[in-house]
Every structure is written in C-alpha cells, then in structure tokens.
Design a protein around this motif. Structure first.
Motif, PDB file in Angstrom:
ATOM      1  N   ASP A 188       0.871  -1.168   0.000  1.00  8.93           N
ATOM      2  CA  ASP A 188       0.000   0.000   0.000  1.00  8.93           C
ATOM      3  C   ASP A 188       0.915   1.228   0.000  1.00  8.93           C
ATOM      4  O   ASP A 188       1.527   1.547   1.022  1.00  8.93           O
ATOM      5  N   LYS A 189       1.015   1.895  -1.134  1.00 15.34           N
ATOM      6  CA  LYS A 189       1.966   2.998  -1.263  1.00 15.34           C
ATOM      7  C   LYS A 189       1.613   4.182  -0.381  1.00 15.34           C
ATOM      8  O   LYS A 189       2.486   5.003  -0.051  1.00 15.34           O
ATOM      9  N   ASP A 190       0.349   4.306  -0.005  1.00 16.34           N
ATOM     10  CA  ASP A 190      -0.044   5.424   0.843  1.00 16.34           C
ATOM     11  C   ASP A 190       0.443   5.247   2.277  1.00 16.34           C
ATOM     12  O   ASP A 190       0.805   6.224   2.950  1.00 16.34           O
ATOM     13  N   THR A 191       0.435   4.012   2.750  1.00 19.17           N
ATOM     14  CA  THR A 191       0.821   3.748   4.144  1.00 19.17           C
ATOM     15  C   THR A 191       2.201   3.117   4.278  1.00 19.17           C
ATOM     16  O   THR A 191       2.777   3.100   5.364  1.00 19.17           O
ATOM     17  N   GLY A 192       2.739   2.543   3.175  1.00 20.86           N
ATOM     18  CA  GLY A 192       4.026   1.838   3.236  1.00 20.86           C
ATOM     19  C   GLY A 192       3.915   0.469   3.869  1.00 20.86           C
ATOM     20  O   GLY A 192       4.929  -0.147   4.209  1.00 20.86           O
ATOM     21  N   LYS A 193       2.682  -0.050   4.017  1.00 18.97           N
ATOM     22  CA  LYS A 193       2.481  -1.345   4.659  1.00 18.97           C
ATOM     23  C   LYS A 193       2.442  -2.464   3.619  1.00 18.97           C
ATOM     24  O   LYS A 193       1.823  -2.326   2.570  1.00 18.97           O
ATOM     25  N   ARG A 198       9.847   3.565   6.525  1.00 15.67           N
ATOM     26  CA  ARG A 198       8.758   2.920   5.810  1.00 15.67           C
ATOM     27  C   ARG A 198       9.266   2.294   4.528  1.00 15.67           C
ATOM     28  O   ARG A 198      10.321   2.666   4.005  1.00 15.67           O
TER      29      ARG A 198
END
Length: 596
Positions: free
Chosen positions: A68-73, A251
C-alpha cells in the motif's frame, strides 16, 4: 503437484551416525538433550513444514506480496501470517536462542535440520524469520544489557522480527561507500537518514514491530569501512524501558519485482530522521554486522540444500512413474507399455548427481552448524580457536557450493521432467527460479570465493584449511585397515595433498602478482567444495557400515559414494587446470577490447 516430505532418515543418519551429535551435545554441556528429544523436535518440524508451510509455496509464488503505497504497509500472501503465528506460538522462533531471553536453548546442530525443512517447504516464507536469527546473534554479542532486554526478548519469542539493512542504491558489497547518516539526538538516540535496498522482510503483516539493524555514518566518521556504525531502528519507537511509542520515520518505499521468491518481501526502506540506538562501539559497526552476515551465509547455504532436496524428491518420484521407451539393455518392465525413465543411464546420471551433492552437502552444512556450537560452548580455549578457524574457512564454501549446487540440482530435476518441468503445474520451474537468488544475496559466489581465497587462506595463513586437512589425515589413518572404505582412502589422500599444493602455489604466485588471488578464487572455492565432499562421502560409508541400518541403506550409501568419486570428484581436475593457467588468460585482454 509439487510435494515435500522431510528426509528424516538421512537427517538422522547425518546427525547421529556420521556427526555423532549426541556425544557432542553431552561434551558441550547439553546433557539433557538426547536423541529421543531431538527426534521429537525433528518429527514436529517435519509435520509443521509438510502440512502448514509447504502447501503455501505455490500460493505464495502466485500471489506475491503487495504494498500500500499510501501507508508503506506490506501484505503477505494468503495463509502466510497465520503460519507465522503458529511458528511463533510453538517456540520455533527461539529454538536455538538462550533460555535467558525466552529461547529453547537448543544447539545450532538441532536448529539446522529444522531450517533445512523450512527452506525446502517454502523458501519465501522462511525468509521472514531468517534474519531475526542474525539480529539475535548481533544483539547477544554486541548489544548493551538494556538493548538485549528490550529488543532481544521479543525477537526470540517471535513477537517481533529483525532485518539487516546494508545495501544502498550506489553500493553493494563495497560498504565503505555507504551514505546513510546518523546524527546524535538529545535523548541519547540518533536520527537515521538514508535509503536501503534489497531488504528482506523490511515490512510485513506478521508482527506489530520490526527491528531494523542499520549501517550508517556518524558525523565524525572516518571515510571508508572504518567509519561505519550499527544502529537499532525499530518500526515502532521503543525507549530504554521497553515502552512503545509512535510509529518511527521508517517505511517501505517499494517492493522489488523479482525472478523468484515472489512471496518474500524484498523492500526499499526509507529512513527519514528515524530514531535509532547505537549498538556496539562507534565506527565498529562492520564487525557487529558481520556477526549477522556470517550466520546468514550459513543459513543461505541451507536454503540451497533444501531447494535441492525438494527438487530431487519430485524428480525421483516422476522418474519412477513416467513411462518412456525401453531400456537399452532390454525391457525392465515388460508388463508395462514402456519402462519408467529411471532405467535410462542419463536419467540416473542426473538423479545420482543430485543425490550425491545433497547427501554430501547436508553433512558439509550440518558440520558448519556443529562448529558454531563448539565455538560457543567448548570448555577448552584451544578447541574454540580450532572451531573458529575451521568455521571461518568453511562458511564461504557452505554458502557458495550449496547454493550453486542447488542451481545444478534444480536444473537436473527439470530435465528429468522434460517439458513438464518448464510449466507451472509441476512446480519445478518455481524451484529453479527461487534457487537463483541464493547464489546472490548475503554475498555472491564471487564474493565468497574472494573471502575464502583472500582472507581465510592468504591473510589467515590457511589456518582453517590446515584443520580440515588434519581431519582428513586422521580419518585415513583411523580407517587404514577398514576394508569397507579402502577404495576411497587413496583418492581422498590424493585430493587432500593436491589441495595443499594448490594453496601453496597460489600463495607463491600472488607474491609476484596480486591478481593471481582473484584469478584462482572461483576455481579454488569449488575445488575445496568437492574435496570436502570426498571426505564426507568416505565418512558416510564408514558410518553406514558401522551402523544398524538395513543393508539396503548401507548399499545405497556405498554406491552413491562410488558415483561421487568416479563422476563428480574428477571435476577437481578442471579446477586445478584453470588455477594452473594463472591470471594471464583473464587479465591480458584490454577492457576496451571486450566489445562495444
């Protein structure tokens, strides 16, 4: 359709008949660890790997990890997290870690076969807990007491995992070029800024916290490798009392798209003034990192072994079932439409090559693990010094040879399957793809060769080699009157003598031209690997004959040893000839003349 069954019979043979591990455990102070206990661990390890993680191997390859590029998860493939929770809950994460930190306190020689099973069952899944073991070693040897208490216990218990953050976009093996910086902060911590690439398990959904061990430079650091320090940088901030804080400024920026191990999260990790704690002394980080690196190199060698064994198992099963043509010497199964391909000499060549490299390589790798136990627990300082020299010498051989042989073994397995080996349905192509990385990460084969030749042989004056040559000579003397191994003693002594002579010749030539070391290194590495396997195969025959195993088992060991000595050991002739040619064939051509 690709199955895995833990090779418990040969694992037990290696541990108890050849290496005599039960006696070694008692000598090293593991008196409560007997064969019955180890057998129970092996059985449970086989059950877990065969039924829990092996079925996830193809699933993981198909799904891969997602970011998830928005959260780095990072999210791992279906079933991976649940399998890890079982792994941690059942105590596997701390199998060989000290009981003082929540581990099981088992010898490394017990952990190694479990590691082999994990890697054979699901290499990509096995990468997630892999570097936690390296982080444990680094913290135990170099961490402060509070760091051990705060970071080590959760890693050993499997509640957190660890990583090793070395490589940067502009520097790989030459760590002296790294640019990640560490600036002292008011609370005694450091602000870590930089980018690391190829970070295995840099982010995932297995645990709430991930402990990154990061190489960076302090403001006053000298240039080059002497100016590198090591820092603990947790994903979630942790203070000296173990209290969790906010998310740290670290991240995952991207996931690498790879040839194999699709289900292993290979991350680009960005550190932006992330809070970290110095581990060990300033500017001494490379020493601490190599504690992790050497452990990881042995572990990667076992990855190659596991992949080889799984490929062999499936190739053997297929070769017994697949009907094609008749035997050249007459039908062996006249009641069938054709003979199974295992009757054909070339198929047997491929199967026996795999069998010889796997079973000999298993002893090579397990011996390395037993040396870790000797180094950590032997009472006599001379024994620890001897183990240290031999372990250092063997580590690049274990890492490079077992992984390069996995390329050969998975190739032969694909060839046994023919066209079916190239399609996804049978799973052989995944093993071949996954095997490729093992020859690269934790130091390429060329780096291992230079480490062996340049440091372990030249700089350390061949201390480890002398120990191994002494083992060979002791064995040859002890078995001189043993008719069961008489046919192997002469060739073993000959290769040992040539091994010593080659080493001396390279050293002499290097005094006139330093390039002779690099020119000889690759061939010397593999010469050493085959020479080592000659010793282990001779010992295997002696151990089998002295054991209570069925005659069929003893015959299989003898015939495989004969195949190794007749068909594989002669490869040393090519390596010796290449070494003798010197540096000139490699270095004479001008760099501009290679082509456009």
């Amino acid at each position: 359709m690709n199955a895995y069954k833990a090779p418990l019979a040969d694992i037990r043979f290696a541990l108890f008949d050849v290496l005599d591990s039960e006696q070694t455990f008692a000598r090293l102070g593991f008196g409560e660890i007997n064969r019955e206990l180890v057998d129970a661990i092996l059985e449970e390890g086989a059950r877990f790997t065969e039924t829990v993680i092996a079925p996830l191997n193809h699933i993981g390859d198909q799904h891969g990890c997602s970011l998830d590029k928005d959260t780095g998860k990072v999210t791992t493939p279906p079933g991976f997290r649940e399998a890890y929770l079982q792994f941690a809950e059942n105590g596997w994460a701390g199998l060989t870690s000290p009981a003082d930190f929540g581990g099981q306190g088992m010898p490394h020689a017990v952990g190694v076969p479990v590691k082999e099973m994990i890697d054979a069952a699901n290499l990509a899944w096995g990468n997630f807990p892999l570097l936690s073991h390296g982080a444990t070693e680094a913290l135990m040897h170099h961490g402060e007491d509070w760091q051990k208490e705060v970071f080590l216990k959760p890693i050993v218990e499997g509640r957190w995992t660890g990583t090793m953050c070395l490589t940067e976009p502009h520097c790989g093996s030459d760590l002296g070029l790294l640019k990640t910086r560490a600036v002292p902060a008011a609370n005694g911590a450091y602000a870590i800024t930089g980018t690391k690439i190829f970070i295995t398990a840099g982010d995932h959904d297995f645990t709430d916290n991930i402990v990154h061990l990061v190489l960076a430079r302090l403001p006053d650091a000298p240039a080059g490798s002497k100016g590198i320090s090591l820092f603990i940088v947790p994903k979630i901030k942790v203070d000296r009392d173990g209290n969790l804080g906010d998310a740290n400024a670290v991240r995952c920026g991207a996931l690498e798209h790879k040839m194999g191990i699709h289900a292993s999260a290979t991350c680009v990790m960005n550190f932006d003034d992330a809070e970290g704690w110095l581990i060990g002394e300033p500017h001494k980080g490379l020493m601490a990192m190599f504690t992790m690196m050497n452990t990881a190199r042995l572990a990667v060698g076992l990855q190659g072994l596991g992949l080889s064994d799984r490929a062999y198992q499936n190739a053997l099963r297929y070769s017994r079932d697949r009907l094609q043509m008749r035997s050249l010497s007459g039908a062996k199964f006249p009641e069938k439409a054709a003979d199974p391909i295992i009757v054909h000499p070339d198929v047997r060549r491929m199967l026996l090559t795999q069998k010889a490299l796997i079973e000999g390589g298993r002893l090579l790798g397990y011996h390395g693990a037993s040396l870790v136990d000797e180094l950590m627990h032997a009472e006599d300082a001379a024994d620890r010094e001897r183990a240290d020299a031999l372990l250092g010498f063997l580590t690049p051989i274990v890492k490079a040879c077992l992984t390069e042989w996995s390329i050969e073994c998975t190739y032969h397995a694909q060839q046994c399957f023919g066209g079916h080996g190239y399609i996804q349905e049978w799973g052989m192509e995944q093993l071949a793809r996954d095997a490729r990385i093992t020859t690269i990460y934790e130091g390429t084969t060329g780096i291992q060769a230079l480490d062996l030749m340049g440091r372990k042989v030249m700089q350390l004056k061949g201390a480890g080699l002398r120990v191994f040559l002494g083992m060979i000579e002791d064995f040859c003397k002890a078995e001189a009157d043993n008719a069961a191994v008489a046919e192997f003693i002469g060739p073993l002594r000959e290769v040992a003598q040539e091994w010593q002579q080659l080493t001396m010749r390279i050293g002499q030539n290097a005094m006139a031209d330093a390039d002779e070391i690099g020119a000889a290194a690759w061939d010397y590495l593999f010469y050493s690997g085959y020479a080592a396997l000659a010793y282990w195969w001779a010992r295997s025959v002696a151990a089998a004959e002295a054991s209570a195993h069925p005659q069929a088992f003893k015959n299989a060991k003898r015939e495989t040893a004969r195949f190794f000595f007749a068909r594989i050991l002669p490869r040393t002739r090519t390596h010796a000839a290449a070494i003798a040619s010197g540096a000139a064939p490699l270095m004479t051509l001008n760099a501009d003349a290679f082509g456009e």
